[in-house]
Motif scaffolding. Sequence first.
Motif, PDB file in Angstrom:
ATOM      1  N   GLN A  69       0.844  -1.196   0.000  1.00  0.00           N
ATOM      2  CA  GLN A  69       0.000   0.000   0.000  1.00  0.00           C
ATOM      3  C   GLN A  69       0.876   1.242   0.000  1.00  0.00           C
ATOM      4  O   GLN A  69       1.933   1.275   0.644  1.00  0.00           O
ATOM      5  CB  GLN A  69      -0.934   0.017   1.226  1.00  0.00           C
ATOM      6  N   TRP A  70       0.413   2.259  -0.717  1.00  0.00           N
ATOM      7  CA  TRP A  70       1.113   3.550  -0.670  1.00  0.00           C
ATOM      8  C   TRP A  70       0.776   4.237   0.650  1.00  0.00           C
ATOM      9  O   TRP A  70      -0.362   4.215   1.104  1.00  0.00           O
ATOM     10  CB  TRP A  70       0.679   4.448  -1.829  1.00  0.00           C
ATOM     11  N   ARG A  71       1.771   4.844   1.243  1.00  0.00           N
ATOM     12  CA  ARG A  71       1.560   5.551   2.511  1.00  0.00           C
ATOM     13  C   ARG A  71       2.152   6.949   2.438  1.00  0.00           C
ATOM     14  O   ARG A  71       3.108   7.208   1.694  1.00  0.00           O
ATOM     15  CB  ARG A  71       2.183   4.776   3.681  1.00  0.00           C
ATOM     16  N   SER A  72       1.629   7.810   3.265  1.00  0.00           N
ATOM     17  CA  SER A  72       2.047   9.211   3.289  1.00  0.00           C
ATOM     18  C   SER A  72       3.259   9.374   4.215  1.00  0.00           C
ATOM     19  O   SER A  72       3.159   9.948   5.314  1.00  0.00           O
ATOM     20  CB  SER A  72       0.882  10.098   3.751  1.00  0.00           C
ATOM     21  N   TRP A  73       4.396   8.854   3.778  1.00  0.00           N
ATOM     22  CA  TRP A  73       5.602   8.878   4.608  1.00  0.00           C
ATOM     23  C   TRP A  73       6.215  10.276   4.699  1.00  0.00           C
ATOM     24  O   TRP A  73       6.800  10.644   5.723  1.00  0.00           O
ATOM     25  CB  TRP A  73       6.630   7.892   4.063  1.00  0.00           C
ATOM     26  N   LYS A  74       6.143  11.016   3.644  1.00  0.00           N
ATOM     27  CA  LYS A  74       6.826  12.322   3.608  1.00  0.00           C
ATOM     28  C   LYS A  74       6.309  13.277   4.684  1.00  0.00           C
ATOM     29  O   LYS A  74       7.112  13.795   5.482  1.00  0.00           O
ATOM     30  CB  LYS A  74       6.688  12.918   2.205  1.00  0.00           C
ATOM     31  N   PRO A  75       5.016  13.557   4.771  1.00  0.00           N
ATOM     32  CA  PRO A  75       4.553  14.441   5.863  1.00  0.00           C
ATOM     33  C   PRO A  75       4.691  13.806   7.242  1.00  0.00           C
ATOM     34  O   PRO A  75       4.888  14.520   8.245  1.00  0.00           O
ATOM     35  CB  PRO A  75       3.090  14.714   5.505  1.00  0.00           C
ATOM     36  N   TYR A  76       4.585  12.489   7.320  1.00  0.00           N
ATOM     37  CA  TYR A  76       4.691  11.815   8.618  1.00  0.00           C
ATOM     38  C   TYR A  76       6.101  11.958   9.187  1.00  0.00           C
ATOM     39  O   TYR A  76       6.276  12.315  10.361  1.00  0.00           O
ATOM     40  CB  TYR A  76       4.309  10.353   8.462  1.00  0.00           C
ATOM     41  N   LEU A  77       7.122  11.685   8.379  1.00  0.00           N
ATOM     42  CA  LEU A  77       8.502  11.741   8.873  1.00  0.00           C
ATOM     43  C   LEU A  77       8.982  13.164   9.077  1.00  0.00           C
ATOM     44  O   LEU A  77       9.858  13.410   9.925  1.00  0.00           O
ATOM     45  CB  LEU A  77       9.430  11.009   7.887  1.00  0.00           C
ATOM     46  N   SER A  78       8.437  14.111   8.291  1.00  0.00           N
ATOM     47  CA  SER A  78       8.875  15.508   8.441  1.00  0.00           C
ATOM     48  C   SER A  78       8.451  16.102   9.791  1.00  0.00           C
ATOM     49  O   SER A  78       8.986  17.136  10.203  1.00  0.00           O
ATOM     50  CB  SER A  78       8.314  16.352   7.297  1.00  0.00           C
ATOM     51  N   GLN A  79       7.522  15.462  10.491  1.00  0.00           N
ATOM     52  CA  GLN A  79       7.133  15.934  11.821  1.00  0.00           C
ATOM     53  C   GLN A  79       8.253  15.736  12.840  1.00  0.00           C
ATOM     54  O   GLN A  79       8.377  16.528  13.794  1.00  0.00           O
ATOM     55  CB  GLN A  79       5.884  15.188  12.318  1.00  0.00           C
ATOM     56  N   PHE A  80       9.063  14.690  12.634  1.00  0.00           N
ATOM     57  CA  PHE A  80      10.030  14.302  13.665  1.00  0.00           C
ATOM     58  C   PHE A  80      11.482  14.544  13.249  1.00  0.00           C
ATOM     59  O   PHE A  80      12.337  14.742  14.120  1.00  0.00           O
ATOM     60  CB  PHE A  80       9.856  12.826  13.999  1.00  0.00           C
ATOM     61  N   PHE A  81      11.771  14.507  11.949  1.00  0.00           N
ATOM     62  CA  PHE A  81      13.164  14.549  11.510  1.00  0.00           C
ATOM     63  C   PHE A  81      13.404  15.749  10.599  1.00  0.00           C
ATOM     64  O   PHE A  81      12.512  16.174   9.858  1.00  0.00           O
ATOM     65  CB  PHE A  81      13.530  13.265  10.757  1.00  0.00           C
ATOM     66  N   LYS A  82      14.599  16.261  10.668  1.00  0.00           N
ATOM     67  CA  LYS A  82      14.992  17.412   9.855  1.00  0.00           C
ATOM     68  C   LYS A  82      16.055  17.003   8.840  1.00  0.00           C
ATOM     69  O   LYS A  82      16.644  15.917   8.918  1.00  0.00           O
ATOM     70  CB  LYS A  82      15.517  18.531  10.749  1.00  0.00           C
ATOM     71  N   ALA A  83      16.300  17.892   7.903  1.00  0.00           N
ATOM     72  CA  ALA A  83      17.234  17.585   6.809  1.00  0.00           C
ATOM     73  C   ALA A  83      18.676  17.675   7.286  1.00  0.00           C
ATOM     74  O   ALA A  83      19.000  18.366   8.259  1.00  0.00           O
ATOM     75  CB  ALA A  83      17.003  18.559   5.656  1.00  0.00           C
ATOM     76  N   VAL A  84      19.548  16.960   6.586  1.00  0.00           N
ATOM     77  CA  VAL A  84      20.987  16.989   6.846  1.00  0.00           C
ATOM     78  C   VAL A  84      21.615  18.000   5.901  1.00  0.00           C
ATOM     79  O   VAL A  84      21.473  17.899   4.676  1.00  0.00           O
ATOM     80  CB  VAL A  84      21.611  15.597   6.643  1.00  0.00           C
ATOM     81  N   LYS A  85      22.300  18.990   6.429  1.00  0.00           N
ATOM     82  CA  LYS A  85      22.938  20.009   5.599  1.00  0.00           C
ATOM     83  C   LYS A  85      24.121  19.394   4.834  1.00  0.00           C
ATOM     84  O   LYS A  85      24.929  18.664   5.407  1.00  0.00           O
ATOM     85  CB  LYS A  85      23.421  21.176   6.465  1.00  0.00           C
ATOM     86  N   GLY A  86      24.194  19.708   3.544  1.00  0.00           N
ATOM     87  CA  GLY A  86      25.295  19.174   2.734  1.00  0.00           C
ATOM     88  C   GLY A  86      25.220  17.671   2.541  1.00  0.00           C
ATOM     89  O   GLY A  86      26.245  16.991   2.544  1.00  0.00           O
ATOM     90  N   ILE A  87      23.992  17.172   2.394  1.00  0.00           N
ATOM     91  CA  ILE A  87      23.810  15.723   2.329  1.00  0.00           C
ATOM     92  C   ILE A  87      24.475  15.113   1.096  1.00  0.00           C
ATOM     93  O   ILE A  87      24.856  13.941   1.088  1.00  0.00           O
ATOM     94  CB  ILE A  87      22.307  15.387   2.355  1.00  0.00           C
ATOM     95  N   ARG A  88      24.677  15.908   0.033  1.00  0.00           N
ATOM     96  CA  ARG A  88      25.263  15.378  -1.202  1.00  0.00           C
ATOM     97  C   ARG A  88      26.703  14.890  -1.013  1.00  0.00           C
ATOM     98  O   ARG A  88      27.156  14.012  -1.736  1.00  0.00           O
ATOM     99  CB  ARG A  88      25.235  16.460  -2.284  1.00  0.00           C
TER     100      ARG A  88
END
Length: 587
Positions: free
Chosen positions: A483-502
């Motif tokens: 099943q497709w799930r709405s992971w993007k908005p769910y995870l954005s509540q708890f975790f932030k981006a890593v700067k310079g991830i590339r």
Amino acid sequence: MQFLDETNSLDPDADSSGDDSEAEDRGRLTDIESIPLPQDDPDLCKIRETKARGCSCKSMCISLFSDDVLNNHILNMREMSKEEKDMYIMGSLVESNKETTKRGKKRRRSRQTYMFSGERVCKKTFMLSFDIGKHFLQNIITHMNTQGVTPRKQGNIGKKPSHSLKYEDIRLVVQFISNFADEFGLPQPAALRGRDDVPPIYIPSDMTKKDIHGKYIESCPNDRHVHYSTFCNIWNQCLPHIRIAKPRDDVCATCEKLRKCILDAVSEEDKLEAARKMQDHITHAQTERKVYNECVKKSRETYHLQDKFVHYTFDFSQNVCIPHHARQMGPLYFQTLRKVHIFGVRSDGEPKQLNFLINENETIGPDGANVHGPDSVISMLDWALENHHSGETSCTIHADNCCGQNKNQYVLGYFMWRVMTKQHHRIEYKMQVPGHARCLIDGGFALIKKLYRRCDCDGIGQLEDVVNKSSSTNTAVRYPAWQWRSWKPYLSQFFKAVKGIRQYQHFSFNSDEPGIVSAQKTSGGIVEKIAILKDQEFSFDEIRRPAVLPASGLSESRLRYLFSHARPYVRPAFQEETCPDPSEVLN
């Protein structure tokens, strides 16, 4: 036989002379010549003709033997090999003179006694019965006088002709091709092909071996060079890792830019600097490739042990289209057919590869959109890890180095969510250098495409059969198994981006350090601790997945296009499934 009955049997050693005997011989030959000779057997015809004309000896030794005896002996000689025939003839020759003459001088010419069936015969009868010619007999006699009764050998055995290929010629060809590849070639890290560890070097595709052979001829001293076919054979046998690049080869963008910098460099310093960057890039790619190979090897060796090392790989394949036929009809080439995306998750130790078949109407976005987004990737990866795990607590995962698809805050947040909810104790997430990321999952895709090209697929069910039949390790998974799930908005509540991830290639997640990612730019490099949890005091009380997203289906315009353009070329039994009537679907 009539002419033998009329012939007087004579002793081979007896002498006959005088006019009376000569007259009798002429009369006898005149009578024999009137006898018709057989035309069906050339050997028997030759024997009778020789008897009719005489064997050139006074004793007429040929008349001692019947036609059948001579003919059978000739046939037996022809069945012998060359060595057997030579030794048999040598055994039938007897030297009948001494080594010195009556005056005590060394005899220059030897006289031979010819024997056949225990009888002494003349030279002509001997050659006829042994089915040999004058030069063959003379060579045998010469060999016996010089070498004795030993097998004859061809004179050039063990000798090389003057025009043969020499070691120096081969060395010059290998040296020229190696130097040419160093100057114009593009080195690559060794791919996992199961053959050797020599990294391939690609020569630009606008060059051919014929062009390179022409440059080789110009550089050869003294006009001594090998021809084109020999040049290619030496290349293929001694330098198989140097290849002419093909237009379809997926080369690294960084390698291509650096190669052009080397070619366009004016000063020696610029060329050395570009070559140094090229070498550093290749060394980095080889190091990351070695990490991947070691993970695959370790997972295979320890898969059946209790303390196993589990290694996963996931990636997207190029999409396929339906309908597809082995004998594709011309008009279909210009149509935009129904697309089916393939996403693979491979367990290298088992080995087993799950291939998710995503029809165009089964994606999160309409008309096949958003299939490569974080929600789609994480939904399929989560289903594979949840339903096809091997009971491991730790695992290593390799993925393609694509920021929008695999290397983003949502995928990192998903792995952190797994270790924080105790589904895994430790997860290592690794990526290879872009452009050098060939892996075993690509081999599974290649087997699918190989069989797909030879099969007819008018519906998604037939494509599923193709995937399952392509290899014992390939398994098809069809929607809605997951099943497709709405992971993007769910995870954005708890975790932030890593700067310079590339700039990072390796990530590690551990349940002992919740919210902390250990990142490395290269294998064996400095480990950086990065906090990605927005609230460091937060913890997950239970395993709860986000809400389910429905598939968006096909738009009306897309349905009408497939119905009018693709449906006529689909088998009637699959038309409603692949290209349904828009009026029925929309109502």
